[in-house]
Design a protein around this motif. Structure first.
Motif, PDB file in Angstrom:
ATOM      1  N   THR A   1       0.727  -1.184  -0.067  1.00 16.53           N
ATOM      2  CA  THR A   1      -0.114   0.156   0.033  1.00 16.53           C
ATOM      3  C   THR A   1       0.821   1.213  -0.087  1.00 16.53           C
ATOM      4  OG1 THR A   1      -0.067  -0.183   2.504  1.00 16.53           O
ATOM      5  CG2 THR A   1      -1.775  -1.096   1.180  1.00 16.53           C
ATOM      6  N   ASP A   2       2.085   1.087   0.389  1.00 10.84           N
ATOM      7  CA  ASP A   2       3.097   2.130   0.398  1.00 10.84           C
ATOM      8  C   ASP A   2       3.883   2.463  -0.838  1.00 10.84           C
ATOM      9  OD1 ASP A   2       4.476   0.083   1.119  1.00 10.84           O
ATOM     10  OD2 ASP A   2       5.279   1.275   2.962  1.00 10.84           O
ATOM     11  N   VAL A   3       3.771   1.715  -1.936  1.00  9.86           N
ATOM     12  CA  VAL A   3       4.605   1.928  -2.970  1.00  9.86           C
ATOM     13  C   VAL A   3       3.755   2.343  -4.036  1.00  9.86           C
ATOM     14  CG1 VAL A   3       6.009   0.533  -4.792  1.00  9.86           C
ATOM     15  CG2 VAL A   3       6.188   0.055  -2.128  1.00  9.86           C
ATOM     16  N   SER A   4       3.939   3.606  -4.513  1.00 11.99           N
ATOM     17  CA  SER A   4       3.183   4.074  -5.725  1.00 11.99           C
ATOM     18  C   SER A   4       3.944   3.596  -7.202  1.00 11.99           C
ATOM     19  CB  SER A   4       3.053   5.428  -5.790  1.00 11.99           C
ATOM     20  OG  SER A   4       2.644   6.218  -6.708  1.00 11.99           O
ATOM     21  N   VAL A   5       2.880   3.444  -7.985  1.00 16.57           N
ATOM     22  CA  VAL A   5       3.462   2.984  -9.374  1.00 16.57           C
ATOM     23  C   VAL A   5       4.317   4.359  -9.919  1.00 16.57           C
ATOM     24  CG1 VAL A   5       1.668   1.296  -9.845  1.00 16.57           C
ATOM     25  CG2 VAL A   5       1.324   3.532 -10.470  1.00 16.57           C
ATOM     26  N   THR A   6       4.289   5.294  -9.353  1.00 11.75           N
ATOM     27  CA  THR A   6       4.945   6.332 -10.059  1.00 11.75           C
ATOM     28  C   THR A   6       6.187   6.813  -9.472  1.00 11.75           C
ATOM     29  OG1 THR A   6       3.858   7.912  -8.399  1.00 11.75           O
ATOM     30  CG2 THR A   6       2.720   7.722 -10.680  1.00 11.75           C
ATOM     31  N   GLU A   7       6.529   6.217  -8.407  1.00  7.22           N
ATOM     32  CA  GLU A   7       7.817   6.182  -7.759  1.00  7.22           C
ATOM     33  C   GLU A   7       8.924   5.357  -8.526  1.00  7.22           C
ATOM     34  OE1 GLU A   7       8.803   8.072  -5.363  1.00  7.22           O
ATOM     35  OE2 GLU A   7       6.665   8.650  -4.502  1.00  7.22           O
ATOM     36  N   TRP A   8      10.058   5.805  -8.556  1.00  8.45           N
ATOM     37  CA  TRP A   8      11.292   5.400  -9.366  1.00  8.45           C
ATOM     38  C   TRP A   8      11.736   4.025  -8.705  1.00  8.45           C
ATOM     39  CZ3 TRP A   8      15.536   3.236  -6.678  1.00  8.45           C
ATOM     40  CH2 TRP A   8      15.570   3.797  -5.628  1.00  8.45           C
ATOM     41  N   TYR A   9      11.196   3.480  -7.722  1.00  9.67           N
ATOM     42  CA  TYR A   9      11.491   2.389  -7.117  1.00  9.67           C
ATOM     43  C   TYR A   9      10.495   1.214  -7.331  1.00  9.67           C
ATOM     44  CZ  TYR A   9       9.215   4.495  -3.222  1.00  9.67           C
ATOM     45  OH  TYR A   9       8.334   5.324  -2.454  1.00  9.67           O
ATOM     46  N   ALA A  10       9.377   1.603  -7.813  1.00 10.04           N
ATOM     47  CA  ALA A  10       8.273   0.730  -7.970  1.00 10.04           C
ATOM     48  C   ALA A  10       8.531  -0.433  -8.765  1.00 10.04           C
ATOM     49  CB  ALA A  10       6.988   1.299  -8.631  1.00 10.04           C
ATOM     50  N   GLY A  11       9.205  -0.555  -9.928  1.00 13.75           N
ATOM     51  CA  GLY A  11       9.499  -1.657 -10.715  1.00 13.75           C
ATOM     52  C   GLY A  11      10.556  -2.538  -9.831  1.00 13.75           C
TER      53      GLY A  11
END
Length: 433
Positions: free
Chosen positions: A304-314
């Protein structure tokens, strides 16, 4: 120049001639050495490097114990005389540090014991010289061959582009005190780069006082092709925040390999976040980050605390799929939180064990999962959480986590301490080999 120095000061001076990294390596026993080449502290072989560290540590302990005696008035029985000299050996300047031990009550200054430490140094502030006589870079075979004056055998290293990047970095650290003279042979497709200490002109090349550091022969690339080659190399900025750091070589190699970003500001002592750690592991093991799209969006719904827009999501999505990092069990990954040494141990023990967890879990009478309480060999074992002790002990047995030395030859793991970026990168690259 001679000065009387204490044992601690003398050995501290010796230690500054070569940076020593924290111990994460195998149990290697050191011995007392009276003649030592401190260049071994930067050897590319981890085993050679750690042995040199151990020998230096053992020698220091010997000096401190053997010559600490005091007379009835509380005065030191032995005195230490330190001498620094510089000699040119095989075209490279060597700093020779000699420590002589004699008795204070002996007016003849008769030598009782003597230790000699040697390290390569071109001149103060030059930086790291290229420790070879001739380098041949053959891009047709993608390999590098070394001809050293101390060995009868040629050494060939696969990966010409990476090796040339390392050579360029070493030279660029002393670029203000070196000269590179380029010669191109179009017919034989051959480029020669001759590197000399100091700022010299072409008419000074054959002067007796001129010191030639290295000769780099590039086969198969000349002219415009040589310029195009620059785009394939990784140019690590020599004006960086890790110059002289104990992990400098690891950081440079990792930048060249693409494990970490090629930047002048690595922040080696900054505590690493969980997201940064996840990326390092992925890059070191060639685990590709997952690119978000409508067809795989379920892979990005794990936390829930990892947005797909963050650099680290992938990277988080990819490392979760491997099972190396699973979050905290509450549906969160805590990407910006710092990662502790025991959390690192769990990830790297699993990585070292071919992706299989080393944890030992049983069930209690109520059917709940219970970790086996594994006793580690660290003096602060009681501080290691039960879910991490199997992993900590696994890494210790494998020689990747020795911890921090304390009195009595014991070691602490310091499980709840956060890990620095340099420490994390060092452990990841060593476990990944």
């Amino acid at each position: 120049m001679k000065n009387k120095k204490s044992i601690a000061m003398a050995m501290a001076a010796v230690s500054t001639m070569g940076a020593v990294a924290p111990v994460f390596a195998a149990e290697i026993v050191g011995t007392v050495v009276r003649e030592m080449n401190l260049d071994l502290l930067k050897n590319e072989s981890a085993e050679v490097r750690i042995k040199a560290e151990k020998d230096l540590e053992k020698t220091k302990e010997y000096l401190e114990k053997m010559y600490a005696e005091k007379d009835t008035n509380g005065n030191k029985v032995y005195k230490f005389t330190e001498t620094d000299t510089v000699e040119t050996i095989s075209g490279v300047k060597k700093v020779i540090k000699t420590i002589e031990i004699s008795r204070n009550d002996d007016v003849t200054n008769k030598e009782v014991d003597k230790f000699v430490f040697t390290a390569s140094q071109l001149d103060p502030g030059f930086g790291q010289e290229v420790p070879v006589t001739t380098v041949v870079v053959d891009f047709g075979k993608d390999e590098v061959a070394y001809w050293g004056e101390t060995s009868d055998e040629d050494r060939v290293v696969k990966g010409a582009k990476a090796e040339l990047s390392r050579i360029i970095y070493a030279l660029s650290k002393g670029s203000n005190k070196s000269t590179v003279i380029k010669t191109e042979d179009y017919e034989n497709r051959f480029t020669s780069l001759d590197v000399y200490a100091g700022k010299i002109g072409k008419d000074q090349v054959n002067d007796a006082e001129t010191v030639k550091l290295a000769q780099i022969n590039i086969i198969g690339k000349v002219g415009a092709e040589l310029e195009a080659l620059n785009k394939e190399l990784v140019f690590v900025d020599a004006n960086n925040d890790f110059l002289g750091h104990w992990a400098e070589d690891t950081i440079v190699d990792s930048m060249i390999a693409g494990i970490v970003d090629n930047t002048a500001k690595f922040n080696p002592e900054q505590e690493i976040t969980r997201a940064q750690f996840a990326k390092m592991v992925c890059e070191a093991k060639n685990i590709k980050p997952i690119k978000y799209n409508q067809d795989n969006k379920e892979k990005f719904d794990k936390f829930t605390d990892v947005s797909v827009t963050e650099w680290y999501a992938g990277y988080v999505a990819a490392i979760y799929e491997t099972g190396l990092m699973k979050g905290d069990g509450n549906g969160t990954f805590r990407p910006e939180d710092k990662i502790s040494r025991q959390e690192v141990a769990v990830v790297l023990a699993t990585l070292e064990n071919n992706g299989v967890s080393v944890e030992e879990v049983t069930t209690d009478v109520n059917g709940n999962r219970v970790h086996k309480d594994t006793k580690t060999n660290f003096v602060d074992d009681s501080k290691i959480d039960v879910w991490a002790d199997e992993s900590v002990e696994h890494l210790r047995n494998k020689g990747f986590a020795k911890g921090y030395a304390v009195s009595g030859g014991k070691f602490e793991y310091r499980p709840v301490n956060n890990m620095s970026r340099a420490e994390a990168l060092t452990m990841i690259t060593r476990v990944s080999k």
